[in-house]
Design a protein around this motif. Structure first.
Motif, mmCIF file in Angstrom:
data_model
loop_
_atom_site.group_PDB
_atom_site.id
_atom_site.type_symbol
_atom_site.label_atom_id
_atom_site.label_comp_id
_atom_site.label_asym_id
_atom_site.label_seq_id
_atom_site.Cartn_x
_atom_site.Cartn_y
_atom_site.Cartn_z
ATOM 1 N N LYS A 28 0.828 -1.214 0.000
ATOM 2 C CA LYS A 28 0.000 0.000 0.000
ATOM 3 C C LYS A 28 0.857 1.257 0.000
ATOM 4 O O LYS A 28 0.591 2.209 -0.731
ATOM 5 N N GLU A 29 1.889 1.264 0.829
ATOM 6 C CA GLU A 29 2.779 2.426 0.922
ATOM 7 C C GLU A 29 3.564 2.646 -0.373
ATOM 8 O O GLU A 29 3.729 3.774 -0.825
ATOM 9 N N ALA A 30 4.043 1.554 -0.981
ATOM 10 C CA ALA A 30 4.861 1.672 -2.186
ATOM 11 C C ALA A 30 4.057 2.186 -3.371
ATOM 12 O O ALA A 30 4.565 2.951 -4.185
ATOM 13 N N ILE A 31 2.795 1.780 -3.465
ATOM 14 C CA ILE A 31 1.989 2.132 -4.628
ATOM 15 C C ILE A 31 1.172 3.395 -4.409
ATOM 16 O O ILE A 31 1.128 4.269 -5.270
ATOM 17 N N CYS A 32 0.520 3.499 -3.244
ATOM 18 C CA CYS A 32 -0.401 4.617 -2.994
ATOM 19 C C CYS A 32 0.141 5.648 -2.014
ATOM 20 O O CYS A 32 -0.467 6.699 -1.831
ATOM 21 N N ILE A 42 -5.304 0.878 -5.075
ATOM 22 C CA ILE A 42 -4.083 0.325 -5.654
ATOM 23 C C ILE A 42 -4.250 0.178 -7.160
ATOM 24 O O ILE A 42 -3.372 0.571 -7.941
ATOM 25 N N LYS A 43 -5.380 -0.358 -7.577
ATOM 26 C CA LYS A 43 -5.655 -0.532 -9.006
ATOM 27 C C LYS A 43 -5.650 0.816 -9.730
ATOM 28 O O LYS A 43 -5.052 0.970 -10.788
ATOM 29 N N ARG A 44 -6.289 1.812 -9.128
ATOM 30 C CA ARG A 44 -6.347 3.154 -9.720
ATOM 31 C C ARG A 44 -4.939 3.745 -9.858
ATOM 32 O O ARG A 44 -4.588 4.344 -10.865
ATOM 33 N N ALA A 45 -4.110 3.580 -8.822
ATOM 34 C CA ALA A 45 -2.744 4.118 -8.859
ATOM 35 C C ALA A 45 -1.918 3.437 -9.943
ATOM 36 O O ALA A 45 -1.132 4.094 -10.635
ATOM 37 N N LEU A 46 -2.095 2.132 -10.122
ATOM 38 C CA LEU A 46 -1.373 1.415 -11.170
ATOM 39 C C LEU A 46 -1.831 1.877 -12.553
ATOM 40 O O LEU A 46 -1.013 2.070 -13.453
ATOM 41 N N ILE A 47 -3.144 2.062 -12.726
ATOM 42 C CA ILE A 47 -3.671 2.554 -14.008
ATOM 43 C C ILE A 47 -3.114 3.948 -14.291
ATOM 44 O O ILE A 47 -2.663 4.231 -15.403
ATOM 45 N N ASP A 48 -3.137 4.810 -13.292
ATOM 46 C CA ASP A 48 -2.621 6.172 -13.471
ATOM 47 C C ASP A 48 -1.143 6.164 -13.863
ATOM 48 O O ASP A 48 -0.694 7.013 -14.636
ATOM 49 N N TYR A 69 -4.185 -5.021 -20.507
ATOM 50 C CA TYR A 69 -5.078 -5.851 -21.318
ATOM 51 C C TYR A 69 -4.942 -7.316 -20.900
ATOM 52 O O TYR A 69 -3.839 -7.846 -20.802
ATOM 53 N N GLY A 70 -6.065 -7.961 -20.603
ATOM 54 C CA GLY A 70 -6.074 -9.362 -20.203
ATOM 55 C C GLY A 70 -5.932 -9.602 -18.708
ATOM 56 O O GLY A 70 -5.968 -10.745 -18.269
ATOM 57 N N PHE A 71 -5.789 -8.552 -17.920
ATOM 58 C CA PHE A 71 -5.642 -8.708 -16.472
ATOM 59 C C PHE A 71 -6.981 -9.077 -15.830
ATOM 60 O O PHE A 71 -8.014 -8.527 -16.164
ATOM 61 N N ALA A 72 -6.946 -10.016 -14.890
ATOM 62 C CA ALA A 72 -8.080 -10.355 -14.034
ATOM 63 C C ALA A 72 -7.698 -9.960 -12.604
ATOM 64 O O ALA A 72 -6.570 -9.515 -12.359
ATOM 65 N N ASP A 73 -8.619 -10.131 -11.668
ATOM 66 C CA ASP A 73 -8.375 -9.681 -10.292
ATOM 67 C C ASP A 73 -7.101 -10.258 -9.685
ATOM 68 O O ASP A 73 -6.328 -9.539 -9.048
ATOM 69 N N ASP A 74 -6.868 -11.550 -9.866
ATOM 70 C CA ASP A 74 -5.684 -12.151 -9.260
ATOM 71 C C ASP A 74 -4.393 -11.649 -9.903
ATOM 72 O O ASP A 74 -3.369 -11.519 -9.236
ATOM 73 N N ILE A 75 -4.460 -11.317 -11.178
ATOM 74 C CA ILE A 75 -3.265 -10.791 -11.853
ATOM 75 C C ILE A 75 -2.962 -9.376 -11.370
ATOM 76 O O ILE A 75 -1.798 -9.012 -11.198
ATOM 77 N N TRP A 76 -3.997 -8.578 -11.125
ATOM 78 C CA TRP A 76 -3.802 -7.233 -10.569
ATOM 79 C C TRP A 76 -3.065 -7.329 -9.238
ATOM 80 O O TRP A 76 -2.120 -6.568 -8.979
ATOM 81 N N ALA A 77 -3.490 -8.256 -8.387
ATOM 82 C CA ALA A 77 -2.872 -8.409 -7.069
ATOM 83 C C ALA A 77 -1.414 -8.833 -7.190
ATOM 84 O O ALA A 77 -0.540 -8.289 -6.499
ATOM 85 N N ALA A 78 -1.135 -9.785 -8.074
ATOM 86 C CA ALA A 78 0.235 -10.252 -8.264
ATOM 87 C C ALA A 78 1.115 -9.132 -8.831
ATOM 88 O O ALA A 78 2.264 -8.958 -8.406
ATOM 89 N N TYR A 79 0.579 -8.366 -9.761
ATOM 90 C CA TYR A 79 1.331 -7.259 -10.344
ATOM 91 C C TYR A 79 1.662 -6.222 -9.273
ATOM 92 O O TYR A 79 2.778 -5.700 -9.225
ATOM 93 N N ALA A 80 0.695 -5.932 -8.415
ATOM 94 C CA ALA A 80 0.907 -4.947 -7.350
ATOM 95 C C ALA A 80 2.016 -5.398 -6.400
ATOM 96 O O ALA A 80 2.869 -4.595 -6.013
ATOM 97 N N VAL A 81 2.020 -6.672 -6.042
ATOM 98 C CA VAL A 81 3.066 -7.189 -5.151
ATOM 99 C C VAL A 81 4.427 -7.111 -5.831
ATOM 100 O O VAL A 81 5.413 -6.677 -5.231
ATOM 101 N N GLY A 82 4.480 -7.506 -7.091
ATOM 102 C CA GLY A 82 5.739 -7.431 -7.836
ATOM 103 C C GLY A 82 6.250 -6.011 -7.966
ATOM 104 O O GLY A 82 7.443 -5.746 -7.805
ATOM 105 N N PHE A 83 5.346 -5.086 -8.243
ATOM 106 C CA PHE A 83 5.731 -3.685 -8.356
ATOM 107 C C PHE A 83 6.255 -3.149 -7.022
ATOM 108 O O PHE A 83 7.273 -2.464 -6.983
ATOM 109 N N ALA A 84 5.576 -3.489 -5.926
ATOM 110 C CA ALA A 84 6.027 -3.055 -4.601
ATOM 111 C C ALA A 84 7.413 -3.629 -4.292
ATOM 112 O O ALA A 84 8.265 -2.936 -3.737
ATOM 113 N N TYR A 85 7.642 -4.875 -4.671
ATOM 114 C CA TYR A 85 8.948 -5.504 -4.449
ATOM 115 C C TYR A 85 10.025 -4.752 -5.226
ATOM 116 O O TYR A 85 11.105 -4.463 -4.686
#
Length: 90
Positions: A28-32, A42-48, A69-85
């Motif tokens: 949360k801190e890394a993204i938002c 988190i999703k909004r911040a990644l889209i922005d 394109y092609g992202f589903a809910d679980d992929i959004w979550a995994a992407y967010a964790v990877g981005f934070a890492y």
């Protein structure tokens, strides 16, 4: 999930790969930059940050796909964790 985390850590140890966990608060801190952020924030911040032409959903269309394109809910979550890492290294 807990079993898979353990198995992945075990494999990383066997291969000599350094690993560490990303906790939800850190994500949360890394993204938002806000510990009270939720999944929608988190999703909004990644889209922005990454979307280029579909600034509402970040996915685009089949003819004109955007970054997510092609992202589903679980992929959004995994992407967010990877981005934070990856943000840790900066």
């Amino acid at each position: 999930t807990c079993t898979m985390i353990g198995r992945i850590e075990q494999l990383a140890d066997m291969l000599g790969i350094e690993h560490s966990r990303v906790f939800r608060m850190e994500e949360k801190e890394a993204i938002c930059h806000d510990s009270r952020a939720g999944d929608a924030n988190i999703k909004r911040a990644l889209i922005d940050r990454f979307a280029q032409h579909d600034l509402k959903r970040g996915k685009g269309t089949k003819k004109k796909p955007d970054w997510f394109y092609g992202f589903a809910d679980d992929i959004w979550a995994a992407y967010a964790v990877g981005f934070a890492y990856l943000q840790r290294g900066q």
